[in-house]
Design an enzyme around this catalytic site. Structure first.
Site, PDB file in Angstrom:
ATOM      1  CG  HIS A 121     -37.643   2.372  18.324  1.00  0.00           C
ATOM      2  ND1 HIS A 121     -37.162   1.362  17.516  1.00  0.00           N
ATOM      3  CD2 HIS A 121     -38.704   2.901  17.670  1.00  0.00           C
ATOM      4  CE1 HIS A 121     -37.911   1.296  16.417  1.00  0.00           C
ATOM      5  NE2 HIS A 121     -38.847   2.219  16.493  1.00  0.00           N
ATOM      6  CG  ASP A 198     -33.154   6.676  19.130  1.00  0.00           C
ATOM      7  OD1 ASP A 198     -33.412   7.531  18.258  1.00  0.00           O
ATOM      8  OD2 ASP A 198     -33.777   5.609  19.251  1.00  0.00           O
ATOM      9  CD  GLN A 201     -40.491  10.198  17.759  1.00  0.00           C
ATOM     10  OE1 GLN A 201     -41.178  11.189  17.578  1.00  0.00           O
ATOM     11  NE2 GLN A 201     -40.634   9.108  17.042  1.00  0.00           N
ATOM     12  CE  LYS A 224     -39.705   7.662  13.239  1.00  0.00           C
ATOM     13  NZ  LYS A 224     -39.257   6.927  14.404  1.00  0.00           N
ATOM     14  CB  CYS A 362     -40.829  -0.213  17.738  1.00  0.00           C
ATOM     15  SG  CYS A 362     -41.461  -0.538  16.112  1.00  0.00           S
TER      16      CYS A 362
END
Ligand SMILES: *Cc1c(COP(=O)(O)O)cnc(C)c1O
Length: 404
Positions: A121, A198, A201, A224, A362
């Site tokens: 991202h 990261d 998700q 999220k 993104c």
């Protein structure tokens, strides 16, 4: 296994219509919907114990502090973080990454290398580019294979004594592919490099155990995972967080202040300058309770069923091509149909009540890699159903007929 009707009843927004049709929300990779338990928590805070935290001796402030710190403990347990002080509340995943990257000059020297992947991202690319520019380091990129997985042979070849930091996502928001992060982290550590994963998700779709993964830093997005917007988490190993300089100065993050010298507060306050998103933190705690009640293993298993079903159904559309069509992935399907523009498809199926994301998500570099302007992305959550997928596929068929 999951009582879908009961779960759906918890999400007020799922009762509404869009363009005269029942809302079918397949944009969960952009943000999840919120159960009533989370919404009510925000109202409860502002209605009953709104006060600034950590400051007042008065009862209301202590009540607010207890709720906020209680949420920190919930987040700690949810991700198997060793201590509460390693749970830093931020404004979101992007803030969490920037908090690390802006202090990462203590880990990355001039001439060093920072490795990112080609499926990141933008928020896990740009802060590292900025760091590299600032310190005179070089950004290296792990390429992605045709099937959407990382080229691990290239990764192992990229590692060398100059590698100072490796940053990759746990699950790609653009393709849904789960990356082999244990292998990535272990290899980075063998070369003495720091790691940041990261988890924007993964936090919503699987059971994450930061200790089992052994990441030095792990970043989380509250919105999220059924929490509100404006709240995120940064986890770090204690030593890593102690070495990292603070990102912002202000109230709450200090020990002593004078014009000659300021000393910083301990963890987690060193990284929480100013009044935090108190309602957001408390409501994130409610989101964690909600997800725990359903069970992340149950969520992952059900979403995988949706993924397999939707993948089969989308493949029945002539000309459909899925990017990242592998087994080890989250319930995110990124696809195109022949040479139709994703935006046109998205616009037509929105008229039929189906919300999907179109564009580069993104993650422009990975779109460039596949030489496409973008994709249609359908991303599912545990409150979605196979019936909704059927409606989407019918809508897609209609869109394709209209456009071709
Ligand atoms: C959503 C997302 C981000 C950005 O998170 P924000 O909550 O917008 O700050 C970064 N990386 C991935 C993989 C994401 O899915």
């Amino acid at each position: 296994m999951l009582d879908i009707n009961k779960i759906r009843a918890d999400f007020p927004i799922l009762k509404r219509e869009v363009n005269g049709r029942p809302l079918i929300y397949f944009d969960n990779a952009a943000t999840s919907q919120k159960p009533i338990q989370v919404i009510e928590k925000i109202v409860e805070y502002y209605t009953h114990y709104n006060a600034n935290i950590h400051r007042g001796v008065h009862s209301l402030s202590q009540e607010a502090t207890d709720h906020f710190e209680g949420a920190r403990e919930k987040v700690r347990a949810f991700f198997n973080i060793p201590q509460c002080k390693q749970v830093i509340f931020t404004s979101g995943n992007t803030h969490s990454i920037n908090a690390v990257a802006s202090g990462a000059h203590v880990f990355v020297n001039k001439g060093d290398e920072v490795i990112v992947s080609a499926v990141e991202h933008h928020s896990n690319i740009v802060p590292w580019q900025m760091l590299c520019e600032r310190v005179g380091a070089t950004l290296k990129v792990i390429p992605v294979l045709d099937n959407g997985t990382l080229d691990m042979d290239s990764y192992h070849q990229l590692l060398n004594p100059k590698t100072a930091f490796v940053v990759v996502n746990h699950i790609s928001n653009a393709l849904g592919v789960t990356n082999p992060i244990k292998e990535i982290i272990a290899a980075a550590h063998r070369h003495g490099a720091m790691t940041l994963i990261d988890g924007a998700q993964s936090c919503a779709h699987m059971k994450v155990d930061v200790q089992a993964i052994d990441a030095d830093f792990y970043t989380i997005s509250g919105h999220k995972m059924c929490g509100p917007t404006g709240i995120g988490v940064l986890y770090g190993k204690e030593e890593a967080l102690n070495s990292l300089p603070p990102y912002q100065g202000g109230g709450e993050m200090i020990d002593q202040v004078s014009f000659e010298k300021t000393t910083y507060a301990g963890l987690p306050h060193k990284f929480e300058a100013g009044t935090p998103n108190i309602a957001g933190g408390i409501a994130l705690g409610a989101a964690v309770d909600y997800l725990n009640e359903i069970g992340m293993e149950n969520i992952a298993a059900y979403e995988n069923e949706l993924l397999i079903y939707a993948t089969e159904q989308i493949k029945t559309i002539p000309g459909a091509k899925i990017y990242g069509d592998v087994t080890d992935k989250a319930a995110v399907i990124s696809f195109n149909v022949a040479s139709l523009h994703p935006y046109d498809i998205g616009t037509i199926i929105d008229k039929l009540g189906v919300a999907v994301r179109t564009g580069h998500h993104c993650a422009q570099p990975v779109m460039d890699r596949f030489e496409i302007p973008g994709t249609v992305r359908a991303s599912f959550a545990f409150y979605n159903t196979k019936e909704e997928i059927d409606v989407m596929v019918q809508a897609l068929q209609r869109a394709v007929n209209m456009l071709s």
